[in-house]
Design an enzyme around this catalytic site. Sequence first.
Site, mmCIF file in Angstrom:
data_model
loop_
_atom_site.group_PDB
_atom_site.id
_atom_site.type_symbol
_atom_site.label_atom_id
_atom_site.label_comp_id
_atom_site.label_asym_id
_atom_site.label_seq_id
_atom_site.Cartn_x
_atom_site.Cartn_y
_atom_site.Cartn_z
ATOM 1 C CE1 TYR A 164 -3.998 1.157 -0.487
ATOM 2 C CE2 TYR A 164 -4.699 0.284 1.682
ATOM 3 C CZ TYR A 164 -4.898 0.962 0.402
ATOM 4 O OH TYR A 164 -6.435 1.363 0.178
ATOM 5 C CD GLU A 171 -1.961 5.181 -6.533
ATOM 6 O OE1 GLU A 171 -2.516 6.092 -5.981
ATOM 7 O OE2 GLU A 171 -2.147 3.980 -6.277
HETATM 8 C C1 LIG Z 1 -11.362 12.166 -8.510
HETATM 9 C C2 LIG Z 1 -10.064 12.347 -7.862
HETATM 10 C C3 LIG Z 1 -9.797 11.244 -6.825
HETATM 11 C C4 LIG Z 1 -8.619 11.773 -6.185
HETATM 12 C C5 LIG Z 1 -8.639 10.820 -5.016
HETATM 13 C C6 LIG Z 1 -7.638 11.000 -3.919
HETATM 14 C C7 LIG Z 1 -7.328 9.514 -3.232
HETATM 15 C C8 LIG Z 1 -6.484 9.786 -2.356
HETATM 16 C C9 LIG Z 1 -5.985 8.553 -1.373
HETATM 17 C C10 LIG Z 1 -6.271 7.124 -2.153
HETATM 18 C C11 LIG Z 1 -4.829 6.380 -1.896
HETATM 19 C C12 LIG Z 1 -5.196 4.928 -2.811
HETATM 20 C C13 LIG Z 1 -3.892 4.715 -3.230
HETATM 21 C C14 LIG Z 1 -3.708 3.192 -3.926
HETATM 22 O O1 LIG Z 1 -4.394 3.237 -5.192
HETATM 23 C C15 LIG Z 1 -2.683 2.447 -3.732
HETATM 24 C C16 LIG Z 1 -2.767 1.066 -3.809
HETATM 25 O O2 LIG Z 1 -3.745 0.283 -4.036
HETATM 26 S S1 LIG Z 1 -1.196 0.132 -3.869
HETATM 27 C C17 LIG Z 1 -1.466 -1.430 -3.770
HETATM 28 C C18 LIG Z 1 -1.845 -2.073 -2.566
HETATM 29 N N1 LIG Z 1 -3.229 -1.756 -2.228
HETATM 30 C C19 LIG Z 1 -4.019 -2.569 -1.297
HETATM 31 O O3 LIG Z 1 -3.594 -3.519 -0.758
HETATM 32 C C20 LIG Z 1 -5.380 -2.276 -1.292
HETATM 33 C C21 LIG Z 1 -5.977 -2.708 0.040
HETATM 34 N N2 LIG Z 1 -7.292 -2.129 -0.003
HETATM 35 C C22 LIG Z 1 -8.248 -2.768 -0.277
HETATM 36 O O4 LIG Z 1 -8.276 -3.703 -0.582
HETATM 37 C C23 LIG Z 1 -9.719 -1.987 -0.140
HETATM 38 O O5 LIG Z 1 -9.549 -0.893 0.567
HETATM 39 C C24 LIG Z 1 -10.775 -2.458 -0.655
HETATM 40 C C25 LIG Z 1 -10.763 -2.779 -2.102
HETATM 41 C C26 LIG Z 1 -11.866 -1.521 -0.478
HETATM 42 C C27 LIG Z 1 -11.220 -3.778 -0.044
HETATM 43 O O6 LIG Z 1 -11.308 -3.692 1.319
HETATM 44 P P1 LIG Z 1 -12.722 -4.302 1.992
HETATM 45 O O7 LIG Z 1 -13.272 -3.644 3.241
HETATM 46 O O8 LIG Z 1 -13.633 -5.053 1.039
HETATM 47 O O9 LIG Z 1 -11.960 -5.683 2.627
HETATM 48 P P2 LIG Z 1 -11.952 -7.338 2.329
HETATM 49 O O10 LIG Z 1 -11.141 -7.561 1.110
HETATM 50 O O11 LIG Z 1 -11.545 -7.718 3.683
HETATM 51 O O12 LIG Z 1 -13.710 -7.396 2.197
HETATM 52 C C28 LIG Z 1 -14.669 -7.445 3.215
HETATM 53 C C29 LIG Z 1 -15.874 -8.466 2.906
HETATM 54 O O13 LIG Z 1 -16.111 -8.252 1.444
HETATM 55 C C30 LIG Z 1 -16.013 -9.290 0.721
HETATM 56 N N3 LIG Z 1 -15.783 -9.045 -0.460
HETATM 57 C C31 LIG Z 1 -15.493 -7.829 -0.917
HETATM 58 N N4 LIG Z 1 -15.224 -7.646 -2.255
HETATM 59 C C32 LIG Z 1 -15.692 -8.881 -2.764
HETATM 60 C C33 LIG Z 1 -15.742 -9.440 -3.980
HETATM 61 N N5 LIG Z 1 -15.325 -8.964 -4.889
HETATM 62 N N6 LIG Z 1 -16.126 -10.754 -4.237
HETATM 63 C C34 LIG Z 1 -16.622 -11.474 -3.034
HETATM 64 N N7 LIG Z 1 -16.632 -11.237 -1.716
HETATM 65 C C35 LIG Z 1 -16.068 -9.696 -1.516
HETATM 66 C C36 LIG Z 1 -15.086 -10.210 1.378
HETATM 67 O O14 LIG Z 1 -14.677 -11.413 1.189
HETATM 68 C C37 LIG Z 1 -14.883 -9.836 2.953
HETATM 69 O O15 LIG Z 1 -16.066 -10.814 3.268
HETATM 70 P P3 LIG Z 1 -16.207 -11.294 4.775
HETATM 71 O O16 LIG Z 1 -16.293 -10.076 5.806
HETATM 72 O O17 LIG Z 1 -17.422 -12.464 4.645
HETATM 73 O O18 LIG Z 1 -14.851 -12.148 5.139
#
Ligand SMILES: CCCCCCCCCCCCC[C@@H](O)CC(=O)SCCNC(=O)CCNC(=O)[C@H](O)C(C)(C)COP(=O)(O)OP(=O)(O)OC[C@H]1O[C@@H](n2cnc3c(N)ncnc32)[C@H](O)[C@@H]1OP(=O)(O)O
Length: 242
Positions: A164, A171
């Site tokens: 992250y 970015e």
């Molecule tokens: C218009 C101008 C915009 C300007 C914006 C400026 C923004 C500035 C800040 C932004 C910074 C972002 C930087 C970023 O881009 C850099 C990177 O990404 S670098 C790479 C590293 N990144 C990561 O590791 C990302 C980690 N983050 C995430 O994964 C997320 O935050 C998110 C994608 C939202 C996922 O989080 P979530 O809460 O969903 O966590 P879980 O994976 O634990 O899921 C929770 C439960 O939901 C179920 N789930 C979710 N998605 C699915 C799916 N597709 N299919 C099936 N099930 C799904 C999951 O299984 C969990 O279920 P349970 O609770 O039952 O276990």
Amino acid sequence: MASSEEDGTVEEKENNNKKRTKSALVTAWLTFYNIAMTAGWLVLAITMIRFYILKGTHKGLYRSIARTLKFFQTFALVEVGHCAVGIVRTSVIVTGVQVCSRIFMVWFVTNSIRQIQNEESVILFLVVWTMTELTRYSYYTFNLLHHLPFFIKWARYNFFIVLYPLGVVGELLTIYAALPFVRRSGMYSMRLPNKYNVSFDYYYFLIIVMLSYIPLFPQLYLHMLRQRRRVLHGEVIVEKDD
Ligand SMILES: CCCCCCCCCCCCC[C@@H](O)CC(=O)SCCNC(=O)CCNC(=O)[C@H](O)C(C)(C)COP(=O)(O)OP(=O)(O)OC[C@H]1O[C@@H](n2cnc3c(N)ncnc32)[C@H](O)[C@@H]1OP(=O)(O)O
């Protein structure tokens, strides 16, 4: 009395059947979606590795994957829909910020400004995103199929600790590299006077986007740390509603 009880039972059975059909459909859709996204990011990974092995340089790598990247990263907008309709237990805001910031990076920064496409920082965030998404989508897929290897679960909730911040560095350095070109070209900007009587400077907008990482990124990171504690250590976490 008997007939109303029977009616109730029939209604209950119908409701249960509907719920089962709905949940089977949702599971089928999510499984399809996650397999498709894993495949997409796998294609990106293979294309990047092949490019580097064949050409021995990162120059031109972005161009070689641009179309596939734009397609799969934009398609991730579907995930905001998943949260909005409640088929996954995730915050719309957290997912929205994550997905929109990536789409912004792809379309309005990297794709729009050719001069920065060969920057090392672009390769940094591309490699980091690819590793993250391969792990994340395969985690969801195996989880839905009830065959989740421990390594994938471990990787999903540990890799992000390093990836992250690295992604954010990639970015931010990319946006920083874009600033001089944006200032010189005046792209996406509107100067007064114009018929809409509106002024917009993309150069300053990019600076605001960079600054917005300061309050937003820690929240996303803390969210993932909470998810990690919940999934890997079984902690019960009460999150605020959106
Ligand atoms: C218009 C101008 C915009 C300007 C914006 C400026 C923004 C500035 C800040 C932004 C910074 C972002 C930087 C970023 O881009 C850099 C990177 O990404 S670098 C790479 C590293 N990144 C990561 O590791 C990302 C980690 N983050 C995430 O994964 C997320 O935050 C998110 C994608 C939202 C996922 O989080 P979530 O809460 O969903 O966590 P879980 O994976 O634990 O899921 C929770 C439960 O939901 C179920 N789930 C979710 N998605 C699915 C799916 N597709 N299919 C099936 N099930 C799904 C999951 O299984 C969990 O279920 P349970 O609770 O039952 O276990």
